[in-house]
Design a protein around this motif. Sequence first.
Motif, PDB file in Angstrom:
ATOM      1  N   ILE A 103       0.845  -1.182   0.000  1.00  0.00           N
ATOM      2  CA  ILE A 103       0.000   0.000   0.000  1.00  0.00           C
ATOM      3  C   ILE A 103       0.889   1.244   0.000  1.00  0.00           C
ATOM      4  N   THR A 104       0.419   2.290  -0.659  1.00  0.00           N
ATOM      5  CA  THR A 104       1.176   3.538  -0.737  1.00  0.00           C
ATOM      6  C   THR A 104       0.789   4.474   0.414  1.00  0.00           C
ATOM      7  N   PHE A 105       1.579   5.514   0.579  1.00  0.00           N
ATOM      8  CA  PHE A 105       1.293   6.521   1.594  1.00  0.00           C
ATOM      9  C   PHE A 105      -0.067   7.164   1.346  1.00  0.00           C
ATOM     10  N   GLN A 106      -0.347   7.558   0.105  1.00  0.00           N
ATOM     11  CA  GLN A 106      -1.628   8.189  -0.220  1.00  0.00           C
ATOM     12  C   GLN A 106      -2.796   7.237   0.048  1.00  0.00           C
ATOM     13  N   GLN A 107      -2.624   5.973  -0.291  1.00  0.00           N
ATOM     14  CA  GLN A 107      -3.665   4.988  -0.022  1.00  0.00           C
ATOM     15  C   GLN A 107      -3.878   4.826   1.477  1.00  0.00           C
ATOM     16  N   SER A 108      -2.802   4.848   2.240  1.00  0.00           N
ATOM     17  CA  SER A 108      -2.901   4.711   3.686  1.00  0.00           C
ATOM     18  C   SER A 108      -3.655   5.879   4.311  1.00  0.00           C
ATOM     19  N   VAL A 109      -3.359   7.086   3.875  1.00  0.00           N
ATOM     20  CA  VAL A 109      -4.056   8.264   4.403  1.00  0.00           C
ATOM     21  C   VAL A 109      -5.543   8.173   4.078  1.00  0.00           C
ATOM     22  N   THR A 110      -5.860   7.768   2.869  1.00  0.00           N
ATOM     23  CA  THR A 110      -7.251   7.644   2.440  1.00  0.00           C
ATOM     24  C   THR A 110      -7.964   6.547   3.225  1.00  0.00           C
ATOM     25  N   ARG A 135     -17.925  10.052  -0.894  1.00  0.00           N
ATOM     26  CA  ARG A 135     -16.698  10.059  -1.691  1.00  0.00           C
ATOM     27  C   ARG A 135     -16.089  11.455  -1.728  1.00  0.00           C
ATOM     28  N   GLU A 136     -16.896  12.471  -1.948  1.00  0.00           N
ATOM     29  CA  GLU A 136     -16.363  13.833  -2.031  1.00  0.00           C
ATOM     30  C   GLU A 136     -15.810  14.285  -0.685  1.00  0.00           C
ATOM     31  N   GLN A 137     -16.445  13.867   0.404  1.00  0.00           N
ATOM     32  CA  GLN A 137     -15.941  14.188   1.737  1.00  0.00           C
ATOM     33  C   GLN A 137     -14.585  13.517   1.962  1.00  0.00           C
ATOM     34  N   LEU A 138     -14.468  12.263   1.561  1.00  0.00           N
ATOM     35  CA  LEU A 138     -13.220  11.525   1.691  1.00  0.00           C
ATOM     36  C   LEU A 138     -12.128  12.173   0.848  1.00  0.00           C
ATOM     37  N   VAL A 139     -12.450  12.469  -0.407  1.00  0.00           N
ATOM     38  CA  VAL A 139     -11.477  13.115  -1.293  1.00  0.00           C
ATOM     39  C   VAL A 139     -11.055  14.460  -0.716  1.00  0.00           C
ATOM     40  N   ALA A 199      -5.443  17.180   3.712  1.00  0.00           N
ATOM     41  CA  ALA A 199      -4.337  16.654   4.518  1.00  0.00           C
ATOM     42  C   ALA A 199      -3.024  16.636   3.743  1.00  0.00           C
ATOM     43  N   LEU A 200      -3.074  16.202   2.491  1.00  0.00           N
ATOM     44  CA  LEU A 200      -1.845  16.016   1.716  1.00  0.00           C
ATOM     45  C   LEU A 200      -1.525  17.168   0.780  1.00  0.00           C
ATOM     46  N   LYS A 201      -2.456  18.096   0.640  1.00  0.00           N
ATOM     47  CA  LYS A 201      -2.264  19.251  -0.248  1.00  0.00           C
ATOM     48  C   LYS A 201      -1.976  18.802  -1.681  1.00  0.00           C
ATOM     49  N   ILE A 202      -2.746  17.813  -2.133  1.00  0.00           N
ATOM     50  CA  ILE A 202      -2.617  17.318  -3.500  1.00  0.00           C
ATOM     51  C   ILE A 202      -3.933  17.533  -4.234  1.00  0.00           C
ATOM     52  N   ASP A 203      -3.900  17.373  -5.526  1.00  0.00           N
ATOM     53  CA  ASP A 203      -5.056  17.614  -6.378  1.00  0.00           C
ATOM     54  C   ASP A 203      -6.126  16.543  -6.166  1.00  0.00           C
ATOM     55  N   ALA A 204      -7.384  16.980  -6.192  1.00  0.00           N
ATOM     56  CA  ALA A 204      -8.505  16.055  -5.993  1.00  0.00           C
ATOM     57  C   ALA A 204      -8.531  14.960  -7.047  1.00  0.00           C
ATOM     58  N   THR A 205      -8.103  15.267  -8.263  1.00  0.00           N
ATOM     59  CA  THR A 205      -8.072  14.254  -9.320  1.00  0.00           C
ATOM     60  C   THR A 205      -7.162  13.094  -8.930  1.00  0.00           C
ATOM     61  N   GLU A 206      -6.034  13.412  -8.314  1.00  0.00           N
ATOM     62  CA  GLU A 206      -5.109  12.377  -7.854  1.00  0.00           C
ATOM     63  C   GLU A 206      -5.755  11.533  -6.755  1.00  0.00           C
ATOM     64  N   VAL A 207      -6.474  12.186  -5.859  1.00  0.00           N
ATOM     65  CA  VAL A 207      -7.122  11.463  -4.764  1.00  0.00           C
ATOM     66  C   VAL A 207      -8.237  10.564  -5.293  1.00  0.00           C
ATOM     67  N   HIS A 208      -8.989  11.029  -6.273  1.00  0.00           N
ATOM     68  CA  HIS A 208     -10.013  10.162  -6.878  1.00  0.00           C
ATOM     69  C   HIS A 208      -9.363   8.903  -7.443  1.00  0.00           C
ATOM     70  N   GLY A 209      -8.177   9.047  -8.033  1.00  0.00           N
ATOM     71  CA  GLY A 209      -7.445   7.886  -8.528  1.00  0.00           C
ATOM     72  C   GLY A 209      -7.057   6.938  -7.411  1.00  0.00           C
ATOM     73  N   VAL A 210      -6.648   7.486  -6.287  1.00  0.00           N
ATOM     74  CA  VAL A 210      -6.294   6.665  -5.120  1.00  0.00           C
ATOM     75  C   VAL A 210      -7.527   5.924  -4.611  1.00  0.00           C
ATOM     76  N   VAL A 211      -8.660   6.615  -4.545  1.00  0.00           N
ATOM     77  CA  VAL A 211      -9.905   5.975  -4.121  1.00  0.00           C
ATOM     78  C   VAL A 211     -10.247   4.824  -5.070  1.00  0.00           C
ATOM     79  N   ASP A 212     -10.111   5.055  -6.364  1.00  0.00           N
ATOM     80  CA  ASP A 212     -10.378   3.994  -7.339  1.00  0.00           C
ATOM     81  C   ASP A 212      -9.451   2.801  -7.131  1.00  0.00           C
ATOM     82  N   GLU A 213      -8.172   3.078  -6.788  1.00  0.00           N
ATOM     83  CA  GLU A 213      -7.230   1.986  -6.510  1.00  0.00           C
ATOM     84  C   GLU A 213      -7.687   1.172  -5.298  1.00  0.00           C
TER      85      GLU A 213
END
Length: 148
Positions: free
Chosen positions: A33-40, A53-57, A63-77
């Motif tokens: 598991i990745t760091f981003q996946q762990s935070v999610t 989903r939007e609340q989670l994203v 928390a990570l100061k990253i783009d929501a598009t990237e987080v949606h990808g993490v959620v999909d993973e």
Amino acid sequence: MTTTTPLVDPRVIALAHYAGRAILETVLARHGITFQQSVTLRLAAVADGPVGREQLVGGVTDALKIDATEVHGVVDELIAAQLLIPDGASDLRITDAGRELYAATSGETAPITARIYDGIPAEDLAVTGRVLRLITERAGAELTALRG
């Protein structure tokens, strides 16, 4: 030779952050598991039930100061790995496997964290916590201003 305590500055904060993150990422890698996946996954694990989903994203983005598009990808993973599953039209729920993974990684890192913090006076930790929260708040405001 006199040893002086370094002042808190961006480098000192970054070194502490990256030292801790390297430990966490080493544990997470053993579990695939990745760091981003762990935070999610953590945000889903500590929720009182299904989470939007939007609340989670939004929580991960904040928390990570990253783009929501990237987080949606993490959620999909995490959904593809069956660690999160859809629950209704727009909610997500952590699966038993996701909860077990979260518990395992948390269980492995807890004693390491305890050893790192061992012997640091509570007053020092309280002051450090207040200072880091203030720095985080100010840095967040600056980032918001930069992104306009």
